[in-house]
Design a protein around this motif. Structure first.
Motif, PDB file in Angstrom:
ATOM      1  N   SER A 293      56.753  43.008  45.180  1.00 41.63           N
ATOM      2  CA  SER A 293      58.209  43.167  45.296  1.00 41.63           C
ATOM      3  C   SER A 293      58.588  43.630  46.696  1.00 41.63           C
ATOM      4  O   SER A 293      59.580  43.156  47.272  1.00 41.63           O
ATOM      5  CB  SER A 293      58.718  44.166  44.263  1.00 41.63           C
ATOM      6  OG  SER A 293      58.443  43.715  42.965  1.00 41.63           O
TER       7      SER A 293
ATOM      8  N   SER B 146      54.981  36.828  46.146  1.00 39.72           N
ATOM      9  CA  SER B 146      55.029  36.090  44.879  1.00 39.72           C
ATOM     10  C   SER B 146      53.647  36.005  44.238  1.00 39.72           C
ATOM     11  O   SER B 146      53.505  36.160  43.021  1.00 39.72           O
ATOM     12  CB  SER B 146      55.575  34.686  45.103  1.00 39.72           C
ATOM     13  OG  SER B 146      56.896  34.744  45.574  1.00 39.72           O
TER      14      SER B 146
ATOM     15  N   ILE C  94      52.797  39.406  42.752  1.00 41.45           N
ATOM     16  CA  ILE C  94      53.511  39.648  41.498  1.00 41.45           C
ATOM     17  C   ILE C  94      52.869  38.857  40.366  1.00 41.45           C
ATOM     18  O   ILE C  94      52.677  39.374  39.260  1.00 41.45           O
ATOM     19  CB  ILE C  94      55.013  39.308  41.641  1.00 41.45           C
ATOM     20  CG1 ILE C  94      55.693  40.376  42.493  1.00 41.45           C
ATOM     21  CG2 ILE C  94      55.687  39.203  40.287  1.00 41.45           C
ATOM     22  CD1 ILE C  94      57.147  40.093  42.793  1.00 41.45           C
TER      23      ILE C  94
END
Length: 182
Positions: A80, A135, A138
Protein backbone atom coordinates in the motif's frame (compact mmCIF):
# COMPACT_ATOMS: atom_id res chain seq x y z
CA UNK A 1 -23.88 -62.01 37.46
CA UNK A 2 -20.83 -60.84 39.40
CA UNK A 3 -18.84 -60.50 36.16
CA UNK A 4 -21.59 -58.40 34.61
CA UNK A 5 -21.73 -56.17 37.69
CA UNK A 6 -17.93 -55.72 37.68
CA UNK A 7 -18.02 -54.88 33.97
CA UNK A 8 -20.80 -52.34 34.56
CA UNK A 9 -18.85 -50.70 37.42
CA UNK A 10 -15.68 -50.52 35.31
CA UNK A 11 -17.56 -48.99 32.36
CA UNK A 12 -19.23 -46.45 34.65
CA UNK A 13 -15.88 -45.52 36.22
CA UNK A 14 -14.30 -45.20 32.76
CA UNK A 15 -17.09 -42.92 31.57
CA UNK A 16 -16.79 -40.78 34.71
CA UNK A 17 -13.04 -40.48 34.13
CA UNK A 18 -13.62 -39.58 30.47
CA UNK A 19 -16.11 -36.88 31.45
CA UNK A 20 -13.60 -35.49 33.95
CA UNK A 21 -10.93 -35.34 31.25
CA UNK A 22 -13.41 -33.84 28.81
CA UNK A 23 -14.21 -31.14 31.39
CA UNK A 24 -10.75 -29.71 30.67
CA UNK A 25 -11.94 -28.97 27.13
CA UNK A 26 -13.51 -25.53 26.95
CA UNK A 27 -15.94 -26.39 24.15
CA UNK A 28 -15.65 -25.73 20.45
CA UNK A 29 -12.90 -23.32 19.50
CA UNK A 30 -12.76 -21.02 16.50
CA UNK A 31 -10.27 -18.81 14.71
CA UNK A 32 -10.53 -15.07 15.24
CA UNK A 33 -7.87 -13.08 13.37
CA UNK A 34 -4.53 -14.68 14.29
CA UNK A 35 -5.84 -16.22 17.51
CA UNK A 36 -7.87 -19.21 18.58
CA UNK A 37 -10.81 -18.40 20.85
CA UNK A 38 -13.13 -20.52 22.97
CA UNK A 39 -16.93 -20.51 22.77
CA UNK A 40 -17.11 -17.45 25.05
CA UNK A 41 -14.81 -15.44 22.75
CA UNK A 42 -11.83 -15.50 25.13
CA UNK A 43 -8.44 -15.83 23.44
CA UNK A 44 -6.78 -19.14 24.29
CA UNK A 45 -3.28 -18.95 25.72
CA UNK A 46 -0.41 -20.78 24.08
CA UNK A 47 -0.39 -23.32 26.92
CA UNK A 48 -4.10 -24.02 26.43
CA UNK A 49 -3.59 -24.51 22.69
CA UNK A 50 -0.69 -26.89 23.33
CA UNK A 51 -2.90 -28.82 25.76
CA UNK A 52 -5.68 -29.10 23.19
CA UNK A 53 -3.77 -29.91 20.00
CA UNK A 54 -0.36 -31.09 21.18
CA UNK A 55 3.05 -29.51 21.03
CA UNK A 56 3.94 -30.79 17.55
CA UNK A 57 0.89 -29.31 15.83
CA UNK A 58 1.33 -26.12 17.83
CA UNK A 59 4.98 -25.70 16.81
CA UNK A 60 4.52 -26.67 13.17
CA UNK A 61 1.11 -25.27 12.33
CA UNK A 62 -0.03 -22.61 14.78
CA UNK A 63 3.29 -20.78 15.04
CA UNK A 64 3.83 -21.02 11.27
CA UNK A 65 0.31 -19.80 10.51
CA UNK A 66 0.71 -16.81 12.81
CA UNK A 67 4.04 -16.00 11.17
CA UNK A 68 2.41 -16.21 7.72
CA UNK A 69 -0.39 -13.88 8.77
CA UNK A 70 2.09 -11.39 10.21
CA UNK A 71 4.19 -11.50 7.03
CA UNK A 72 1.07 -11.10 4.93
CA UNK A 73 0.03 -8.04 6.90
CA UNK A 74 3.50 -6.54 6.46
CA UNK A 75 3.40 -7.16 2.71
CA UNK A 76 -0.04 -5.57 2.42
CA UNK A 77 1.09 -2.49 4.36
CA UNK A 78 4.33 -2.23 2.37
CA UNK A 79 2.49 -2.72 -0.92
CA UNK A 80 0.00 0.00 0.00
CA UNK A 81 2.88 2.36 0.77
CA UNK A 82 4.46 1.48 -2.60
CA UNK A 83 1.23 2.23 -4.44
CA UNK A 84 0.87 5.53 -2.55
CA UNK A 85 4.47 6.49 -3.45
CA UNK A 86 3.79 5.50 -7.07
CA UNK A 87 0.77 7.81 -7.10
CA UNK A 88 2.87 10.68 -5.75
CA UNK A 89 5.50 10.05 -8.43
CA UNK A 90 2.79 9.90 -11.13
CA UNK A 91 1.42 13.28 -10.05
CA UNK A 92 4.95 14.70 -9.98
CA UNK A 93 5.69 13.33 -13.46
CA UNK A 94 2.45 14.77 -14.82
CA UNK A 95 3.34 18.15 -13.32
CA UNK A 96 6.80 18.05 -14.94
CA UNK A 97 5.33 17.16 -18.35
CA UNK A 98 2.67 19.85 -18.05
CA UNK A 99 5.26 22.48 -17.08
CA UNK A 100 7.51 21.58 -20.02
CA UNK A 101 4.56 21.92 -22.40
CA UNK A 102 3.80 25.38 -21.01
CA UNK A 103 7.46 26.45 -21.42
CA UNK A 104 7.52 25.24 -25.04
CA UNK A 105 4.64 27.58 -25.82
CA UNK A 106 6.86 30.50 -24.72
CA UNK A 107 9.23 29.73 -27.61
CA UNK A 108 12.06 28.26 -25.50
CA UNK A 109 14.76 26.18 -27.07
CA UNK A 110 14.15 22.59 -28.04
CA UNK A 111 17.01 21.22 -25.89
CA UNK A 112 15.46 22.44 -22.61
CA UNK A 113 12.13 20.99 -23.68
CA UNK A 114 13.71 17.56 -24.33
CA UNK A 115 15.50 17.64 -20.96
CA UNK A 116 12.23 18.34 -19.14
CA UNK A 117 10.44 15.62 -21.08
CA UNK A 118 13.21 13.13 -20.19
CA UNK A 119 12.94 14.07 -16.52
CA UNK A 120 9.18 13.54 -16.66
CA UNK A 121 9.66 10.14 -18.33
CA UNK A 122 12.07 9.00 -15.59
CA UNK A 123 9.67 10.09 -12.85
CA UNK A 124 6.76 8.36 -14.59
CA UNK A 125 8.84 5.17 -14.94
CA UNK A 126 9.55 5.26 -11.20
CA UNK A 127 5.82 5.68 -10.57
CA UNK A 128 5.06 2.65 -12.71
CA UNK A 129 7.74 0.54 -11.01
CA UNK A 130 6.60 1.48 -7.49
CA UNK A 131 2.94 0.84 -8.29
CA UNK A 132 3.75 -2.52 -9.89
CA UNK A 133 5.87 -3.68 -6.97
CA UNK A 134 3.23 -2.46 -4.53
CA UNK A 135 0.54 -4.43 -6.36
CA UNK A 136 2.68 -7.58 -6.32
CA UNK A 137 3.36 -7.15 -2.60
CA UNK A 138 -0.35 -6.73 -1.86
CA UNK A 139 -1.15 -9.86 -3.88
CA UNK A 140 1.48 -11.86 -2.01
CA UNK A 141 0.30 -10.48 1.32
CA UNK A 142 -3.29 -11.48 0.62
CA UNK A 143 -2.12 -14.99 -0.31
CA UNK A 144 0.00 -15.31 2.85
CA UNK A 145 -2.85 -14.12 5.09
CA UNK A 146 -5.33 -16.47 3.41
CA UNK A 147 -3.06 -19.48 3.83
CA UNK A 148 -2.36 -18.58 7.49
CA UNK A 149 -6.09 -18.19 8.19
CA UNK A 150 -6.77 -21.54 6.56
CA UNK A 151 -4.10 -23.26 8.64
CA UNK A 152 -5.46 -21.80 11.90
CA UNK A 153 -8.97 -22.80 10.85
CA UNK A 154 -7.70 -26.34 10.23
CA UNK A 155 -6.20 -26.44 13.75
CA UNK A 156 -9.52 -25.33 15.27
CA UNK A 157 -11.40 -27.93 13.20
CA UNK A 158 -8.99 -30.70 14.20
CA UNK A 159 -9.29 -29.75 17.87
CA UNK A 160 -13.09 -29.72 17.70
CA UNK A 161 -13.12 -33.05 15.87
CA UNK A 162 -10.67 -34.61 18.33
CA UNK A 163 -12.74 -33.56 21.33
CA UNK A 164 -16.16 -34.51 20.01
CA UNK A 165 -17.90 -37.84 20.39
CA UNK A 166 -18.07 -39.85 17.16
CA UNK A 167 -19.71 -43.09 16.27
CA UNK A 168 -18.10 -44.92 13.35
CA UNK A 169 -18.48 -48.19 11.55
CA UNK A 170 -14.99 -49.58 11.04
CA UNK A 171 -13.26 -52.74 9.96
CA UNK A 172 -10.51 -54.54 11.79
CA UNK A 173 -8.43 -57.66 11.11
CA UNK A 174 -10.84 -59.78 13.17
CA UNK A 175 -14.09 -58.37 11.83
CA UNK A 176 -16.18 -55.22 11.74
CA UNK A 177 -17.86 -53.20 14.43
CA UNK A 178 -19.12 -49.92 15.72
CA UNK A 179 -16.55 -47.70 17.40
CA UNK A 180 -17.44 -44.82 19.69
CA UNK A 181 -14.72 -42.26 20.30
CA UNK A 182 -15.05 -39.51 22.87
Amino acid sequence: MKKLLVLFVLLTAGMAFAQEVKAQYAGPIARKAANLVDQNGKILSDEAIIGLVGEDIYRETVVGARRQMKSGTGLIIGGSAGIAAGLVFAIWGAAINNQSNIKMGDDHNRQAYNREQAKGAVVNSCALALSSLGSLAIGGGIAFRSIGKGRLGWVAEQCNTRHSATLEWSASPVGAGIVMRF
